[in-house]
Design a protein around this motif. Sequence first.
Motif: not given
Length: 405
Positions: A118-125, A163-168, A174-176, A147-156
Amino acid sequence: MTNRPNPDSPASLGASLVTAARSPGKPYETVNLPVWRASSVLFSNVADMRAEVAATVAGERRAANYATAGTPTTFALSDAVAQLEAGPHAARAALMPSGLSAIAVTLQAFLSPGDHLLMSDSVYGPARVFAEGMLARFGIETTFYDPCLGAGVESLLRPSTRMVYLESPGSYTFEIQDTPAICELARRRGVLTAIDNAWASPVLARPFDWGVDISVLPLTKYWSGHADVLMGAAVVREPLWPRLHQAVRQQGLCVSGDDAWLILRGMRTLEVRMRAHERHALALARWLAGRPEVARVLHPALESHPQHGLWKRDFLGASGLFAFELRDATPAQVDALCDHRSHFKLGFSWGGFESLIMPANIGALRTARPWTGGPLIRLHAGLESPDELIADLEAGFAAMAAARD
């Protein structure tokens, strides 16, 4: 007839040229560590050599049977990176030739064919390109999440998710993310979490306090601070070190003592520079928020940012990188805004002392949360005076207006 000296005779300089001046002599202490340049590592006897080989294979601290495993200079930097990034958490750091190589090796070390990422959609290109290219070729499937899903990523999450790969904050937009919530649910499900901590550095964010397992750092950026060296690092919790160490070792990845020394030197002023970047970027962001040409400013430290509350809860400040959306501008006007500025130079990367401007073309880099806004401009506020930077942008807006005709 010329008599050539016999190279094996006592008069020959051959042995002296090889052996002279190789002892370091009496040690003495300096403010900065010296640069150790090496390929071969020498041993006093075979038993010591065998012991060092075993220690190197096991990934023991400061063990090196060959300089690809490290030198005193690179060991000093890797220890410093682990200490600063992980704080009180037990962690180890591996140095890589670039930030992207640190990302790639991290993903390769902990993912196998058949795994799901699982990788954030707003990750480094380039990280996204690596996942869609190299990882896919090796049978690793990637799902990009909002990236705005928060704990909602559990459904994925799937049984095969490793692994869940984040960038924040997210790259360009610039989503947090609610990183602590994502880490908590991932740990419950036995899934690793990794984060790209480029934007904040350890001065402004402590990802291991949020619960992440791995933090990836482009030391090229704020750690160096001078736009003259390439390097990356991956910091992992201690139990994960053997897998990372073997991935780095088997691919022969290493950095030079000279480059490590440059990062060590830049690191000394990291916090001072970060606070200056923060002040300058905030001054620009607040000024831009009042410009008629600007639809919105994407800076998490502004109260108008959708995840400002999360930023305020989790971060210790803001860096010099942010973006703004134009209300209406043609491609020619965007070019006019960015071209020929006095202080804002066109260039990739960021995190040095200089200010940069970049049109953000992210249409192909978003799938879960497509960009539907107007033209996006990314800025890096350098160490120049905010008044000078504002005047430079004012000139850019004037050029943009003139390009309308």
